[in-house]
Design a protein around this motif. Structure first.
Motif, PDB file in Angstrom:
ATOM      1  N   PHE A  29       0.752  -1.016  -0.081  1.00 45.22           N
ATOM      2  CA  PHE A  29       0.089  -0.024  -0.068  1.00 45.22           C
ATOM      3  C   PHE A  29       1.041   1.317  -0.060  1.00 45.22           C
ATOM      4  N   SER A  30       1.715   1.719   1.114  1.00 44.36           N
ATOM      5  CA  SER A  30       2.481   2.775   1.030  1.00 44.36           C
ATOM      6  C   SER A  30       3.928   2.173   0.658  1.00 44.36           C
ATOM      7  N   LEU A  31       4.617   3.257   0.150  1.00 39.91           N
ATOM      8  CA  LEU A  31       5.956   3.036  -0.226  1.00 39.91           C
ATOM      9  C   LEU A  31       6.523   4.222   0.024  1.00 39.91           C
ATOM     10  N   GLY A  32       7.849   4.023   0.340  1.00 41.35           N
ATOM     11  CA  GLY A  32       8.899   5.083   0.815  1.00 41.35           C
ATOM     12  C   GLY A  32      10.424   4.920   0.226  1.00 41.35           C
ATOM     13  N   ILE A  48       4.767   7.633   0.249  1.00 40.70           N
ATOM     14  CA  ILE A  48       3.578   8.122  -0.779  1.00 40.70           C
ATOM     15  C   ILE A  48       2.489   7.222  -0.316  1.00 40.70           C
ATOM     16  N   SER A  49       1.404   7.404   0.069  1.00 36.53           N
ATOM     17  CA  SER A  49       0.206   6.712   0.097  1.00 36.53           C
ATOM     18  C   SER A  49      -0.076   5.702  -1.203  1.00 36.53           C
ATOM     19  N   TRP A  50      -1.103   4.661  -0.951  1.00 35.54           N
ATOM     20  CA  TRP A  50      -1.602   4.042  -2.195  1.00 35.54           C
ATOM     21  C   TRP A  50      -2.145   4.869  -3.081  1.00 35.54           C
ATOM     22  N   SER A  51      -2.988   5.826  -2.976  1.00 32.77           N
ATOM     23  CA  SER A  51      -3.533   6.806  -3.944  1.00 32.77           C
ATOM     24  C   SER A  51      -2.651   7.775  -4.278  1.00 32.77           C
ATOM     25  N   SER A  68       6.721   9.753  -6.562  1.00 35.29           N
ATOM     26  CA  SER A  68       5.465   9.445  -7.429  1.00 35.29           C
ATOM     27  C   SER A  68       5.529   8.011  -7.501  1.00 35.29           C
ATOM     28  N   ARG A  69       4.448   7.650  -7.820  1.00 35.53           N
ATOM     29  CA  ARG A  69       4.144   6.067  -8.205  1.00 35.53           C
ATOM     30  C   ARG A  69       2.903   5.737  -9.409  1.00 35.53           C
ATOM     31  N   ASP A  70       3.252   4.692  -9.905  1.00 27.44           N
ATOM     32  CA  ASP A  70       2.471   4.365 -11.218  1.00 27.44           C
ATOM     33  C   ASP A  70       1.935   2.858 -10.589  1.00 27.44           C
ATOM     34  N   ASN A  71       0.704   2.956 -10.083  1.00 30.85           N
ATOM     35  CA  ASN A  71       0.302   1.498  -9.500  1.00 30.85           C
ATOM     36  C   ASN A  71      -0.174   0.581 -10.564  1.00 30.85           C
ATOM     37  N   ALA A  72      -0.435   1.036 -11.883  1.00 31.92           N
ATOM     38  CA  ALA A  72      -0.525   0.118 -12.802  1.00 31.92           C
ATOM     39  C   ALA A  72       0.930  -0.410 -13.366  1.00 31.92           C
ATOM     40  N   LYS A  73       1.777  -0.133 -12.970  1.00 30.92           N
ATOM     41  CA  LYS A  73       3.133  -0.831 -13.227  1.00 30.92           C
ATOM     42  C   LYS A  73       3.723  -1.133 -11.711  1.00 30.92           C
ATOM     43  N   ASN A  74       3.074  -0.977 -10.695  1.00 31.03           N
ATOM     44  CA  ASN A  74       3.733  -1.154  -9.529  1.00 31.03           C
ATOM     45  C   ASN A  74       5.118  -0.547  -9.181  1.00 31.03           C
ATOM     46  N   SER A  96       4.710  -0.927   2.606  1.00 32.34           N
ATOM     47  CA  SER A  96       4.167  -1.287   4.067  1.00 32.34           C
ATOM     48  C   SER A  96       2.757  -1.677   3.252  1.00 32.34           C
ATOM     49  N   ASP A  97       2.144  -2.616   4.435  1.00 32.77           N
ATOM     50  CA  ASP A  97       0.882  -2.976   3.903  1.00 32.77           C
ATOM     51  C   ASP A  97      -0.150  -1.985   4.853  1.00 32.77           C
ATOM     52  N   SER A  98       0.378  -0.680   5.166  1.00 33.06           N
ATOM     53  CA  SER A  98      -0.467   0.220   5.664  1.00 33.06           C
ATOM     54  C   SER A  98      -0.859   1.063   4.802  1.00 33.06           C
ATOM     55  N   PHE A  99      -2.325   1.646   4.866  1.00 33.59           N
ATOM     56  CA  PHE A  99      -2.623   2.900   4.153  1.00 33.59           C
ATOM     57  C   PHE A  99      -1.934   4.246   4.497  1.00 33.59           C
TER      58      PHE A  99
END
Length: 121
Positions: A29-32, A48-51, A68-74, A96-99
């Motif tokens: 979910f969250s990445l850093g 950055i959060s999931w959204s 930044s993140r691209d969830n389509a590309k993980n 992290s698996d936390s929102f």
């Protein structure tokens, strides 16, 4: 099981730019992004959060680094501009698996292998 693979590190002159990437798999979910130099603790840079709606930066990263993140590309990115010799470090991606995105190493349970960034003067 979460897997993270960083790329994009290298050698750059002071004032230059680099863009780090981290390809992720698993329940995330969250990445850093963090960095570490020998003999020092791992330093928080950005998260950055999931959204993507919630982002936090360390003071050392504000104004120069962009997460930044691209969830389509993980994939999560760290764009680094105006690099300084003191930015030289191994840069780590964390998941992290936390929102709610954490600003501490304790908030992340999975880590990549790291990528070296060297900024020459």
């Amino acid at each position: 099981q979460v897997q993270l693979v960083e790329s994009g590190g290298g050698l750059v002159q002071a004032g230059g730019s680099l863009k780090l990437s981290c390809a992720a798999s698993g329940r995330i979910f969250s990445l850093g992004w963090f960095r570490q130099v020998p003999g020092k603790e791992r330093e928080f840079l950005a998260t950055i959060s999931w959204s993507g709606s919630t982002i936090y930066y360390a003071d050392s990263a504000k104004g120069r680094f962009t997460i930044s993140r691209d969830n389509a590309k993980n994939t999560v990115y760290l764009q680094m501009n105006s690099l300084k010799p003191e930015d030289t470090a191994v840069y780590y991606c964390a998941a992290s698996d936390s929102f709610y995105p954490s600003t501490s190493t304790r908030g992340f349970g999975s880590w990549g292998q790291g990528t070296q960034v060297t900024v020459s003067s």
